[in-house]
Design a protein around this motif. Sequence first.
Motif, PDB file in Angstrom:
ATOM      1  N   ALA A 128       0.857  -1.192   0.000  1.00  0.00           N
ATOM      2  CA  ALA A 128       0.000   0.000   0.000  1.00  0.00           C
ATOM      3  C   ALA A 128       0.887   1.234   0.000  1.00  0.00           C
ATOM      4  N   PRO A 129       0.424   2.302  -0.672  1.00  0.00           N
ATOM      5  CA  PRO A 129       1.202   3.544  -0.608  1.00  0.00           C
ATOM      6  C   PRO A 129       0.924   4.269   0.703  1.00  0.00           C
ATOM      7  N   VAL A 130       1.899   5.015   1.160  1.00  0.00           N
ATOM      8  CA  VAL A 130       1.683   5.986   2.242  1.00  0.00           C
ATOM      9  C   VAL A 130       2.288   7.290   1.745  1.00  0.00           C
ATOM     10  N   TYR A 131       1.720   8.398   2.155  1.00  0.00           N
ATOM     11  CA  TYR A 131       2.175   9.710   1.692  1.00  0.00           C
ATOM     12  C   TYR A 131       2.763  10.441   2.901  1.00  0.00           C
ATOM     13  N   LEU A 132       4.051  10.741   2.810  1.00  0.00           N
ATOM     14  CA  LEU A 132       4.745  11.334   3.949  1.00  0.00           C
ATOM     15  C   LEU A 132       4.908  12.836   3.723  1.00  0.00           C
ATOM     16  N   VAL A 133       4.453  13.612   4.686  1.00  0.00           N
ATOM     17  CA  VAL A 133       4.592  15.062   4.586  1.00  0.00           C
ATOM     18  C   VAL A 133       5.733  15.471   5.508  1.00  0.00           C
ATOM     19  N   ARG A 134       6.757  16.114   4.919  1.00  0.00           N
ATOM     20  CA  ARG A 134       7.910  16.522   5.719  1.00  0.00           C
ATOM     21  C   ARG A 134       8.053  18.030   5.657  1.00  0.00           C
ATOM     22  N   ASP A 135       8.600  18.579   6.733  1.00  0.00           N
ATOM     23  CA  ASP A 135       8.959  19.985   6.727  1.00  0.00           C
ATOM     24  C   ASP A 135      10.429  20.028   7.118  1.00  0.00           C
ATOM     25  N   ASN A 136      11.285  20.479   6.200  1.00  0.00           N
ATOM     26  CA  ASN A 136      12.735  20.456   6.457  1.00  0.00           C
ATOM     27  C   ASN A 136      13.192  19.099   6.969  1.00  0.00           C
ATOM     28  N   LEU A 139       9.511  14.603   9.657  1.00  0.00           N
ATOM     29  CA  LEU A 139       8.214  14.024   9.304  1.00  0.00           C
ATOM     30  C   LEU A 139       7.112  14.708  10.103  1.00  0.00           C
ATOM     31  N   GLU A 140       6.127  15.256   9.382  1.00  0.00           N
ATOM     32  CA  GLU A 140       5.048  15.983  10.050  1.00  0.00           C
ATOM     33  C   GLU A 140       3.767  15.174  10.123  1.00  0.00           C
ATOM     34  N   GLN A 141       3.485  14.440   9.068  1.00  0.00           N
ATOM     35  CA  GLN A 141       2.281  13.608   9.081  1.00  0.00           C
ATOM     36  C   GLN A 141       2.376  12.495   8.045  1.00  0.00           C
TER      37      GLN A 141
END
Length: 268
Positions: A128-136, A139-141
């Motif tokens: 399954a895909p997961v979508y990783l949101v990063r800030d600098n 990992l944020e969410q």
Amino acid sequence: MAEEQRKPKRSKDSVANTLIVSIGISLVASVMVAGTAIALKPVQERNEERFRQQIILDVAGLYEPGADIGELFTRIDTRFIDLDSGSYVDGIDEDEFDAELAARDAETGIAIPPGADVANLRRRARLAPVYLVRDNEVLEQIILPVYGPGLWSTMRGFLAVNPDGNTVRGLRFYEHAETPGLGDQIDKPAWRSQWAGKQLFGDDDQPQIDVIKGFVDVNSAGAIHQVDGLAGATLTGRGVANLIRYWTGPNAFGPYLALRRTEAASDD
Ligand SMILES: Cc1cc2nc3c(=O)[nH]c(=O)nc-3n(C[C@H](O)[C@H](O)[C@H](O)COP(=O)(O)O)c2cc1C
């Protein structure tokens, strides 16, 4: 004599002429329709992809109306995981992957054991895909694709979770056919906003999310896992609870989320 031998002229309105003309028009029309459909397929696929990206950005709180979706999406890193182990798998082409198609295939999908099939899906893909949101780089969410049956339709959406693997950031459905005014409340901001801050797991590490009948008693012990029921659409609400419990459970993203919880605990 020559006059007698001349072939009789076929009337313009003869059955044969009518048939030839109508078959000809049908052929030309079907070639045009098929040609247009083939020509528009890539555009349609690109629009569907943009729409999916927009929903992922929206559930992540990153969507800005009017902004370039592709540009905004560069903040999101798409990874694939092996659901059984919860570990990342490299080399999967995102554009070629369709979770529901993969679920149906004997090689890329597996049967869900009946005892674990709380959302009544029968099969799921191995990956399954997961979508990783990063800030600098931080990992944020984590955004997880989820789907399952409502009353009338398969509801497809995304669940955003904090890096602690437990706290919900948001839930957003992008496709369903539940009744307008009843089941489609799952799309309405008033109902959706309740999800932020809810905890997916109890102390026993089992999925606890519930869409209850009526209103959540904010002073009750279970409130942290509960969302208000949908007035007149109990069955759609139950479908949402079941699909979230399934996808966060041990047969789906459970092992992956457990790894995130362990990591978060060791960072503390
Ligand atoms: C035309 C029609 C559309 C309905 N659409 C939904 C729906 O989208 N989701 C749902 O849960 N129930 C829907 N219902 C209601 C269900 O049939 C069922 O009565 C309801 O979910 C029962 O629980 P509640 O009334 O306590 O919510 C619909 C009923 C009718 C007559």
